[in-house]
Write an enzyme that holds these catalytic residues in place. Structure first.
Site, PDB file in Angstrom:
ATOM      1  N   ASN A   1       0.878  -1.175   0.000  1.00  0.00           N
ATOM      2  CA  ASN A   1       0.000   0.000   0.000  1.00  0.00           C
ATOM      3  C   ASN A   1       0.915   1.224   0.000  1.00  0.00           C
ATOM      4  OD1 ASN A   1      -1.766   2.075   0.536  1.00  0.00           O
ATOM      5  ND2 ASN A   1      -2.232   1.430   2.640  1.00  0.00           N
TER       6      ASN A   1
ATOM      7  N   LYS B   1       0.157   4.293  -0.299  1.00  0.00           N
ATOM      8  CA  LYS B   1      -0.464   5.501   0.299  1.00  0.00           C
ATOM      9  C   LYS B   1      -0.213   6.725  -0.587  1.00  0.00           C
ATOM     10  CE  LYS B   1       0.151   3.358   4.775  1.00  0.00           C
ATOM     11  NZ  LYS B   1       0.171   3.494   6.225  1.00  0.00           N
TER      12      LYS B   1
ATOM     13  N   HIS C   1      -9.367   0.903   5.094  1.00  0.00           N
ATOM     14  CA  HIS C   1      -8.079   1.068   5.783  1.00  0.00           C
ATOM     15  C   HIS C   1      -8.288   1.964   7.005  1.00  0.00           C
ATOM     16  CE1 HIS C   1      -3.964   2.303   6.583  1.00  0.00           C
ATOM     17  NE2 HIS C   1      -3.588   1.235   5.924  1.00  0.00           N
TER      18      HIS C   1
ATOM     19  N   GLU D   1      -6.659   4.346   8.145  1.00  0.00           N
ATOM     20  CA  GLU D   1      -6.489   5.791   7.891  1.00  0.00           C
ATOM     21  C   GLU D   1      -7.770   6.372   7.301  1.00  0.00           C
ATOM     22  OE1 GLU D   1      -2.870   5.447   5.636  1.00  0.00           O
ATOM     23  OE2 GLU D   1      -1.820   4.871   7.464  1.00  0.00           O
TER      24      GLU D   1
ATOM     25  N   GLU E   1      -5.120  -5.389  10.736  1.00  0.00           N
ATOM     26  CA  GLU E   1      -4.095  -4.370  10.937  1.00  0.00           C
ATOM     27  C   GLU E   1      -4.350  -3.645  12.254  1.00  0.00           C
ATOM     28  OE1 GLU E   1      -2.262  -3.076   6.969  1.00  0.00           O
ATOM     29  OE2 GLU E   1      -4.089  -1.902   7.227  1.00  0.00           O
TER      30      GLU E   1
ATOM     31  N   GLY F   1       2.547   1.987  10.804  1.00  0.00           N
ATOM     32  CA  GLY F   1       3.458   3.116  10.630  1.00  0.00           C
ATOM     33  C   GLY F   1       4.171   3.531  11.904  1.00  0.00           C
TER      34      GLY F   1
ATOM     35  N   SER G   1       3.604  -2.449  10.325  1.00  0.00           N
ATOM     36  CA  SER G   1       5.064  -2.427  10.438  1.00  0.00           C
ATOM     37  C   SER G   1       5.710  -3.760  10.050  1.00  0.00           C
ATOM     38  CB  SER G   1       5.496  -1.995  11.848  1.00  0.00           C
ATOM     39  OG  SER G   1       5.041  -0.684  12.117  1.00  0.00           O
TER      40      SER G   1
HETATM   41  C1  PEP Z   1      -0.656  -0.060   6.157  1.00  0.00           C
HETATM   42  O1  PEP Z   1      -0.716   1.118   5.877  1.00  0.00           O
HETATM   43  O2  PEP Z   1      -1.551  -0.831   5.792  1.00  0.00           O
HETATM   44  C2  PEP Z   1       0.490  -0.509   6.934  1.00  0.00           C
HETATM   45  C3  PEP Z   1       0.442  -1.706   7.444  1.00  0.00           C
HETATM   46  O3  PEP Z   1       1.536   0.378   7.098  1.00  0.00           O
HETATM   47  P1  PEP Z   1       2.976   0.045   7.746  1.00  0.00           P
HETATM   48  O4  PEP Z   1       3.472  -1.214   7.109  1.00  0.00           O
HETATM   49  O5  PEP Z   1       3.820   1.233   7.409  1.00  0.00           O
HETATM   50  O6  PEP Z   1       2.747  -0.112   9.203  1.00  0.00           O
END
Ligand code: PEP
Length: 249
Positions: free
Chosen positions: A10, A12, A94, A96, A166, A172, A211
Site C-alpha cells: 500500500n 499511500k 483502511h 487511515e 491491521e 506506521g 510495520s
Molecule cells: C498499512 O498502511 O496498511 C500498513 C500496514 O503500514 P505500515 O506497514 O507502514 O505499518
C-alpha cells in the site's frame, strides 16, 4: 487447506509517476512463484503502473473507491473505472480512511459489494486501536468490523475475498504485534468467518498488516492463519518489499 500467500504493498500518498513506475518494475523483477503480489499506488499513477506491470504477474490495486458506479460524485473513483484501468483488487476500510475520513462499517460494506460487483477483489481492513486492545476489546471491535463489512455477502463471496488484520497501533509506528498476538486474532477471525460462511472460511485469506518488514515477515507469515501481508512503509523500498515477498515463499 493451503492458501496462496498474498503480499500487497500500500503505497499511500507517495511516489511521483516516474518513481511509481520504477518501483513497480523493481517489484515485478522480484515477484516469486507461489506468492500473489500486488501493489496499490496513488490513483494518479494507476494507469502508468498498469503499463509497467503489463505481462508480469504483479496485481494492480487501488487504495480506495466509491460505492456508486458513475454519476454526480465529484472527486470519486468507482470500481468499474478501476477495473477499466487494470486494477484487480481494492483496499477497503483502511484504518487511515476510518480515522481521517470517517469511514464506517456501513460504508465499507457498500464499497465491498461494489468492488465484488465489478469483478474485483476487496481487501477489507479491520483492526483495533491501542485503547481498545488495552481494554480487552480487540475481538469485540474486530468482530463488529468483520460482520459489518461483510454483511449480506454470500458464503462463496466471503471465501473469495481478503481480510487484512491491521492493529491500528502497529501501523506506521514500528510496533508490530507479536506472532502470537497476530495469530490469535487471525484464528479468531477465521472462527468468525466459519460462523458466517461455513467451509468457505478456509478459502478466505487473512493478511497481517502493521510495520511488517524484512526482519519480522518470515515469523509472521509462518503462522497457520496468516496468509500474507499488507505492507505500508516497507513497500516503498523495492529491496525491502522483495525481501518480504521472499519470506512468503
Ligand atoms: C498499512 O498502511 O496498511 C500498513 C500496514 O503500514 P505500515 O506497514 O507502514 O505499518
Amino acid at each position: 487447506m493451503s492458501r496462496v500467500p498474498f503480499i500487497c504493498g500500500n503505497w499511500k500518498l507517495n511516489k511521483t509517476l516516474s518513481e511509481a513506475v520504477a518501483l513497480a518494475r523493481a517489484v515485478a523483477a522480484g515477484a516469486a512463484e507461489g506468492v500473489d503480489v500486488g501493489v496499490a499506488p496513488v490513483a494518479t499513477a494507476l494507469h502508468s503502473v498498469a503499463g509497467a506491470l503489463g505481462g508480469t504477474p504483479v496485481l494492480l490495486g487501488a487504495q480506495n473507491c466509491y460505492h456508486q458506479d458513475a454519476g454526480a460524485f465529484t472527486g470519486e473513483i468507482s470500481p468499474p473505472l478501476l477495473a477499466d484501468v487494470g486494477c484487480k483488487f481494492v483496499i477497503v476500510g483502511h484504518s487511515e480512511r476510518r480515522q481521517l475520513f470517517g469511514e464506517t462499517d456501513e460504508g465499507v460494506n457498500l464499497k465491498v459489494k461494489a468492488v465484488l460487483d465489478a469483478g474485483l477483489l476487496p481487501i477489507v481492513c479491520v483492526g483495533e486501536t491501542i485503547d481498545q486492545r488495552k481494554a480487552g476489546d480487540t475481538m469485540k471491535v474486530v468482530s463488529a468490523q468483520v460482520k459489518g463489512g461483510l454483511k449480506g455477502l454470500a458464503p462463496e463471496q466471503i471465501g473469495s475475498l481478503v481480510l487484512a488484520y491491521e492493529p491500528v497501533w502497529a501501523i506506521g509506528t514500528g510496533l508490530t504485534a507479536t506472532t502470537d498476538q497476530a495469530q490469535q486474532v487471525h484464528a479468531d477471525i477465521r472462527a468468525l468467518l466459519r460462523e458466517l460462511a461455513g467451509d468457505e472460511a478456509e478459502r478466505a485469506r487473512i493478511q497481517y498488516g502493521g510495520s511488517v518488514k524484512p526482519s519480522n515477515a518470515a515469523a509472521l507469515l509462518d503462522q497457520p492463519d496468516i496468509d500474507g501481508a499488507l505492507v505500508g512503509g516497507a513497500a516503498l523500498k523495492a529491496e525491502d518489499f522483495v525481501a518480504i515477498i521472499e519470506a512468503a515463499v
